[in-house]
Motif scaffolding. Structure first.
Motif, PDB file in Angstrom:
ATOM      1  N   GLU A   1       2.081 -26.100  -8.079  1.00 56.92           N
ATOM      2  CA  GLU A   1       2.148 -25.938  -6.457  1.00 56.92           C
ATOM      3  C   GLU A   1       2.401 -24.397  -6.173  1.00 56.92           C
ATOM      4  O   GLU A   1       1.797 -23.863  -5.329  1.00 56.92           O
TER       5      GLU A   1
ATOM      6  N   SER B   1      -5.200 -19.434  -7.021  1.00 58.24           N
ATOM      7  CA  SER B   1      -5.136 -20.604  -5.980  1.00 58.24           C
ATOM      8  C   SER B   1      -5.613 -21.903  -6.743  1.00 58.24           C
ATOM      9  O   SER B   1      -5.188 -22.929  -6.973  1.00 58.24           O
TER      10      SER B   1
ATOM     11  N   ASN C   1       3.689 -29.481 -12.394  1.00 55.92           N
ATOM     12  CA  ASN C   1       3.198 -29.788 -11.184  1.00 55.92           C
ATOM     13  C   ASN C   1       3.763 -28.992 -10.161  1.00 55.92           C
ATOM     14  O   ASN C   1       3.076 -28.671  -9.289  1.00 55.92           O
ATOM     15  N   TYR C   2       5.049 -28.799 -10.229  1.00 60.13           N
ATOM     16  CA  TYR C   2       5.768 -27.836  -9.175  1.00 60.13           C
ATOM     17  C   TYR C   2       5.204 -26.458  -9.741  1.00 60.13           C
ATOM     18  O   TYR C   2       5.157 -25.631  -8.729  1.00 60.13           O
TER      19      TYR C   2
ATOM     20  N   GLU D   1      -1.780 -28.564 -11.256  1.00 64.17           N
ATOM     21  CA  GLU D   1      -1.074 -29.394 -10.489  1.00 64.17           C
ATOM     22  C   GLU D   1      -1.723 -30.830 -10.823  1.00 64.17           C
ATOM     23  O   GLU D   1      -1.339 -31.848 -11.100  1.00 64.17           O
TER      24      GLU D   1
ATOM     25  N   TRP E   1       0.425 -21.550  -3.907  1.00 65.85           N
ATOM     26  CA  TRP E   1       0.821 -20.793  -2.776  1.00 65.85           C
ATOM     27  C   TRP E   1       0.863 -19.094  -3.161  1.00 65.85           C
ATOM     28  O   TRP E   1       0.740 -18.495  -2.223  1.00 65.85           O
TER      29      TRP E   1
ATOM     30  N   MET F   1      10.066 -26.288  -3.512  1.00 65.06           N
ATOM     31  CA  MET F   1       9.775 -26.514  -5.081  1.00 65.06           C
ATOM     32  C   MET F   1      10.847 -26.255  -5.958  1.00 65.06           C
ATOM     33  O   MET F   1      11.361 -27.389  -6.937  1.00 65.06           O
TER      34      MET F   1
ATOM     35  N   LEU G   1      -3.741 -34.168  -2.731  1.00 62.10           N
ATOM     36  CA  LEU G   1      -2.208 -34.526  -2.690  1.00 62.10           C
ATOM     37  C   LEU G   1      -1.973 -35.637  -2.039  1.00 62.10           C
ATOM     38  O   LEU G   1      -1.376 -36.611  -2.508  1.00 62.10           O
TER      39      LEU G   1
ATOM     40  N   LEU H   1      -4.307 -25.207  -8.632  1.00 64.24           N
ATOM     41  CA  LEU H   1      -4.659 -26.759  -7.948  1.00 64.24           C
ATOM     42  C   LEU H   1      -5.156 -27.259  -9.378  1.00 64.24           C
ATOM     43  O   LEU H   1      -4.848 -28.672  -9.304  1.00 64.24           O
TER      44      LEU H   1
ATOM     45  N   TYR I   1      -7.158 -29.299  -1.747  1.00 67.58           N
ATOM     46  CA  TYR I   1      -5.781 -29.547  -2.215  1.00 67.58           C
ATOM     47  C   TYR I   1      -5.166 -30.657  -1.222  1.00 67.58           C
ATOM     48  O   TYR I   1      -4.557 -31.553  -1.974  1.00 67.58           O
TER      49      TYR I   1
END
Length: 263
Positions: free
Chosen positions: A180, A138, A176-177, A145, A184, A215, A67, A142, A63
């Motif tokens: 993210e 998760s 994309n947000y 995003e 998490w 975010m 990024l 990924l 990740y």
């Protein structure tokens, strides 16, 4: 507590690149911090590692490297910096004290975000069902995003002057947000079964709530910028009024007027 301080120190080291360019504290430094924390956890707990925690640390590394690598590419190879000029504070507009404050606060957030995995290792917990579920969530985040970033780059190369409403952007304006937040969310869920005591719960909750807030703040900033750039376009107005801003199928179309979302 000692381990968390070490993790915080790693985040501080990785994000210190922000002293060269202010915005890097929360962009390139963010990815670098998460990746370094993943490496640090593998080194700190060689005998406590399980299949689940190894995979979680690997996801942190992937990740973070993805990024930071993407942001470095965007800064150097695209017109992003020109588009953002005047909208993001430059180094000469930020005092040293302000830089130190954002450096410390951002690094603390990165340490708290990753804390569920840290606590799983500290507590010597095995790979349970929630760890596996969290890993899958998760990984999905990924992928989301990464896909959104690739789709946006492709669309902008084809038509730089138009807003993006294709691919994942057809379902949600900030995929994309959303990816993210999904990443998490998986990390937080993985810690539900292993957090022990009020301190660990507070750290995990603060880290998760913090990144969700960031975010949504980023979505508000993006909406304001897009309204400025495309507000006179009827197609954009239709897109904005019919496509959720953050979460697919949840009818939240605007956060611009929520001034408490500052990020």
């Amino acid at each position: 507590m000692k381990t968390l301080l070490i993790i915080l120190a790693l985040a501080l080291i990785a994000s210190s690149c922000g002293f060269r360019k202010y915005v890097w504290f929360i962009s390139i430094g963010y990815g670098a911090a998460v990746a370094l924390i993943g490496v640090g956890l593998l080194a700190l707990f060689p005998h406590a590692l399980t299949a689940g925690t190894v995979l979680q640390c690997a996801l942190f590394i992937i990740y973070g490297c993805r990024l930071s690598g993407y942001l470095i590419y965007r800064d150097r190879k695209t017109a992003y910096n020109r588009r953002m000029k005047g909208e993001v504070k430059q180094n000469d507009g930020v005092s040293f004290g302000a830089k130190v404050a954002i450096w410390i606060s951002a690094s603390l957030l990165y340490a708290l975000q990753t804390s569920p995995v840290t606590f799983r290792l500290i507590n010597g917990s095995d790979t349970d069902a929630l760890c596996i579920i969290g890993l899958l969530i998760s990984a999905a985040g990924l992928i989301l995003e990464t896909t959104a970033d690739l789709q946006k780059n492709k669309a902008k190369k084809k038509n730089p002057g138009r807003f993006v409403d294709t691919g994942l952007f057809h379902l949600v304006r900030c995929p994309n947000y959303f990816g993210e937040m999904t990443f998490w969310t998986g990390v937080f869920i993985s810690g539900i079964s292993i957090c022990s005591g009020a301190a660990q719960w507070i750290c995990a909750i603060l880290g998760y709530a913090g990144i969700i807030y960031v975010m949504f703040g980023g979505a508000r900033r993006l909406e304001i910028r897009q309204d400025k750039n495309y507000g006179g376009d009827p197609d954009y107005q239709k897109y904005k009024s019919t496509t959720p801003i953050m979460i697919p199928f949840i009818p939240l179309y605007s956060v611009k007027n929520h001034k408490w979302l500052v990020a």
